[in-house]
Design a protein around this motif. Structure first.
Motif, mmCIF file in Angstrom:
data_model
loop_
_atom_site.group_PDB
_atom_site.id
_atom_site.type_symbol
_atom_site.label_atom_id
_atom_site.label_comp_id
_atom_site.label_asym_id
_atom_site.label_seq_id
_atom_site.Cartn_x
_atom_site.Cartn_y
_atom_site.Cartn_z
ATOM 1 N N ALA A 209 0.821 -1.210 0.000
ATOM 2 C CA ALA A 209 0.000 0.000 0.000
ATOM 3 C C ALA A 209 0.858 1.266 0.000
ATOM 4 N N LEU A 210 2.137 1.103 0.379
ATOM 5 C CA LEU A 210 3.070 2.238 0.421
ATOM 6 C C LEU A 210 4.063 2.160 -0.734
ATOM 7 N N TRP A 211 3.660 1.512 -1.816
ATOM 8 C CA TRP A 211 4.570 1.239 -2.937
ATOM 9 C C TRP A 211 5.279 2.497 -3.431
ATOM 10 N N SER A 212 4.541 3.565 -3.680
ATOM 11 C CA SER A 212 5.157 4.773 -4.221
ATOM 12 C C SER A 212 6.174 5.364 -3.261
ATOM 13 N N ASP A 213 5.900 5.276 -1.963
ATOM 14 C CA ASP A 213 6.862 5.761 -0.966
ATOM 15 C C ASP A 213 8.129 4.918 -0.974
ATOM 16 N N PHE A 214 7.957 3.610 -1.105
ATOM 17 C CA PHE A 214 9.129 2.735 -1.156
ATOM 18 C C PHE A 214 9.952 2.988 -2.415
ATOM 19 N N MET A 215 9.279 3.187 -3.539
ATOM 20 C CA MET A 215 10.018 3.442 -4.770
ATOM 21 C C MET A 215 10.813 4.741 -4.677
ATOM 22 N N ALA A 216 10.245 5.748 -4.039
ATOM 23 C CA ALA A 216 10.956 7.011 -3.851
ATOM 24 C C ALA A 216 12.161 6.801 -2.935
ATOM 25 N N ALA A 217 11.990 5.995 -1.883
ATOM 26 C CA ALA A 217 13.094 5.721 -0.963
ATOM 27 C C ALA A 217 14.200 4.929 -1.654
ATOM 28 N N TYR A 218 13.799 3.958 -2.491
ATOM 29 C CA TYR A 218 14.790 3.193 -3.258
ATOM 30 C C TYR A 218 15.562 4.112 -4.200
ATOM 31 N N GLU A 219 14.855 4.980 -4.900
ATOM 32 C CA GLU A 219 15.514 5.865 -5.861
ATOM 33 C C GLU A 219 16.563 6.734 -5.174
ATOM 34 N N THR A 220 16.228 7.257 -4.015
ATOM 35 C CA THR A 220 17.185 8.076 -3.276
ATOM 36 C C THR A 220 18.382 7.253 -2.829
ATOM 37 N N ALA A 221 18.132 6.072 -2.270
ATOM 38 C CA ALA A 221 19.224 5.223 -1.788
ATOM 39 C C ALA A 221 20.150 4.798 -2.925
ATOM 40 N N LEU A 222 19.562 4.435 -4.048
ATOM 41 C CA LEU A 222 20.359 3.996 -5.190
ATOM 42 C C LEU A 222 21.214 5.128 -5.736
ATOM 43 N N SER A 223 20.638 6.309 -5.866
ATOM 44 C CA SER A 223 21.381 7.432 -6.432
ATOM 45 C C SER A 223 22.440 7.951 -5.466
ATOM 46 N N ARG A 224 22.129 7.928 -4.169
ATOM 47 C CA ARG A 224 23.076 8.457 -3.187
ATOM 48 C C ARG A 224 24.189 7.465 -2.860
ATOM 49 N N CYS A 225 23.934 6.177 -3.042
ATOM 50 C CA CYS A 225 24.879 5.153 -2.576
ATOM 51 C C CYS A 225 25.429 4.264 -3.690
ATOM 52 N N SER A 226 25.290 4.688 -4.944
ATOM 53 C CA SER A 226 25.968 3.969 -6.028
ATOM 54 C C SER A 226 27.308 4.657 -6.234
ATOM 55 N N THR A 227 28.337 4.094 -5.659
ATOM 56 C CA THR A 227 29.666 4.699 -5.660
ATOM 57 C C THR A 227 30.605 3.931 -6.576
ATOM 58 N N ARG A 228 31.752 4.492 -6.813
ATOM 59 C CA ARG A 228 32.736 3.793 -7.653
ATOM 60 C C ARG A 228 33.249 2.536 -6.960
ATOM 61 N N HIS A 229 33.350 2.568 -5.641
ATOM 62 C CA HIS A 229 33.863 1.398 -4.932
ATOM 63 C C HIS A 229 32.780 0.347 -4.689
ATOM 64 N N ALA A 230 31.505 0.747 -4.738
ATOM 65 C CA ALA A 230 30.412 -0.208 -4.526
ATOM 66 C C ALA A 230 29.171 0.254 -5.277
ATOM 67 N N PRO A 231 29.160 0.085 -6.597
ATOM 68 C CA PRO A 231 28.007 0.546 -7.389
ATOM 69 C C PRO A 231 26.779 -0.324 -7.171
ATOM 70 N N TRP A 232 25.631 0.273 -7.452
ATOM 71 C CA TRP A 232 24.374 -0.474 -7.442
ATOM 72 C C TRP A 232 24.045 -0.938 -8.858
ATOM 73 N N TYR A 233 23.423 -2.106 -8.941
ATOM 74 C CA TYR A 233 22.892 -2.617 -10.200
ATOM 75 C C TYR A 233 21.397 -2.865 -10.008
ATOM 76 N N VAL A 234 20.582 -2.340 -10.925
ATOM 77 C CA VAL A 234 19.134 -2.544 -10.865
ATOM 78 C C VAL A 234 18.782 -3.689 -11.797
ATOM 79 N N ILE A 235 18.245 -4.763 -11.226
ATOM 80 C CA ILE A 235 17.995 -6.001 -11.968
ATOM 81 C C ILE A 235 16.521 -6.130 -12.320
ATOM 82 N N PRO A 236 16.158 -6.122 -13.599
ATOM 83 C CA PRO A 236 14.757 -6.382 -13.967
ATOM 84 C C PRO A 236 14.344 -7.756 -13.446
ATOM 85 N N SER A 237 13.311 -7.816 -12.608
ATOM 86 C CA SER A 237 13.041 -9.061 -11.884
ATOM 87 C C SER A 237 11.651 -9.648 -12.110
ATOM 88 N N ASP A 238 10.946 -9.175 -13.130
ATOM 89 C CA ASP A 238 9.654 -9.790 -13.431
ATOM 90 C C ASP A 238 9.822 -11.207 -13.973
#
Length: 275
Positions: A209-238
């Motif tokens: 029920a809080l999907w949009s809030d979670f997606m916003a939180a994920y977007e912030t975490a991914l953008s703020r914490c994808s670093t050169r020493h530890a990048p994030w990868y977004v995996i299509p998971s359907d």
């Protein structure tokens, strides 16, 4: 269709460091890397065998370790990924940690304490089913910590991961990006199919029920914490098979980049006579 190279998978899935990032622009059903499902299964089978061999070299050397972080909404497939990617991997040298709600003892300490304690030992591959990112995701969305505390955690997490990488830990961070509609199908499966019913948690519907809030939180975490020493990868998971194949490519690539060799035992076969 040929199996995509590891570099191609990385380029396609990485969250760029220091650049604007739009999670909604990442298609949860993207098939550009593995158009054919059978091709994905073939790739996974090959990579799983290589991962097992390289894991043995890592274990024998006992100099470095690999941490695979799996983060995603409920039903994204964290446990299924572990089962698929490491299907051929022997248990020796493997560690899996599933992070649940913190205990009273853990809550009495800083939020990274229980995470650091679970970092894989030298020579091991460690897998986090959920992770320290819960403290900028569910904690943020549910309001379990004040906004000013959450705002400080992104830099703290980056510093923590930098410390790990500077001390021999290779980090592979995968956000399992499942679509809202697909999650609904999988939650329904958990209600209907007997062998999946034990997985159903009514609290999952509260998060949905809080999907949009979670997606916003994920977007912030991914953008703020994808670093050169530890990048994030977004995996299509359907698609489960494609998800596993992509993550296996990333794990294999991390191990291959380490140039693992069998250690020198310090003696020759001719030094001994077995009678």
């Amino acid at each position: 269709m040929p199996i995509p190279s590891i570099s191609q998978v990385r380029r396609t899935l990485i969250v760029p460091h220091g650049k604007p990032f739009d999670l909604a622009a990442r298609d949860t059903g993207d098939r550009s890397l593995f158009e054919d499902k059978e091709n994905a299964k073939t790739s996974l089978k090959k990579d799983a065998a290589v991962i097992n061999e390289l894991k043995d070299r890592l274990y024998a050397g006992k100099k470095r370790s690999v941490l695979v972080v799996l983060q995603g909404m409920d039903t994204a497939g964290k446990s299924g990924t572990i089962k698929g990617v490491f299907a051929d991997t022997t248990p020796l040298g493997m560690e899996v940690k599933a992070f649940k709600a913190p205990s009273t003892n853990e809550l009495a300490r800083d939020y990274l304490w229980r995470v650091h304690d679970a970092v894989p030992r030298k020579g091991h591959i460690g897998i986090f089913d959920r992770s320290h990112y819960e403290d900028v995701l569910v904690v943020k969305v549910r309001g379990f910590a004040p906004p000013e505390a959450i705002a400080e955690r992104y830099a703290q997490i980056n510093a923590f991961e930098k410390h790990l990488t500077e001390n021999g830990v290779v980090i592979v961070k995968c956000m399992l990006n499942v679509g809202y509609a697909e999650q609904g199908i999988r939650l329904q499966e958990r209600l209907i199919e007997p062998h999946k019913r034990w997985k159903f948690n009514p609290a999952d519907l509260e998060d949905r029920a809080l999907w949009s809030d979670f997606m916003a939180a994920y977007e912030t975490a991914l953008s703020r914490c994808s670093t050169r020493h530890a990048p994030w990868y977004v995996i299509p998971s359907d698609s489960r098979s494609r998800r596993n194949a992509m993550i296996a490519r990333l794990v294999r690539g991390a191990l291959e980049d380490m140039d693992l060799e069998w250690p020198d035992p310090g003696h020759d076969a001719g030094d001994f006579t077995i009678v």
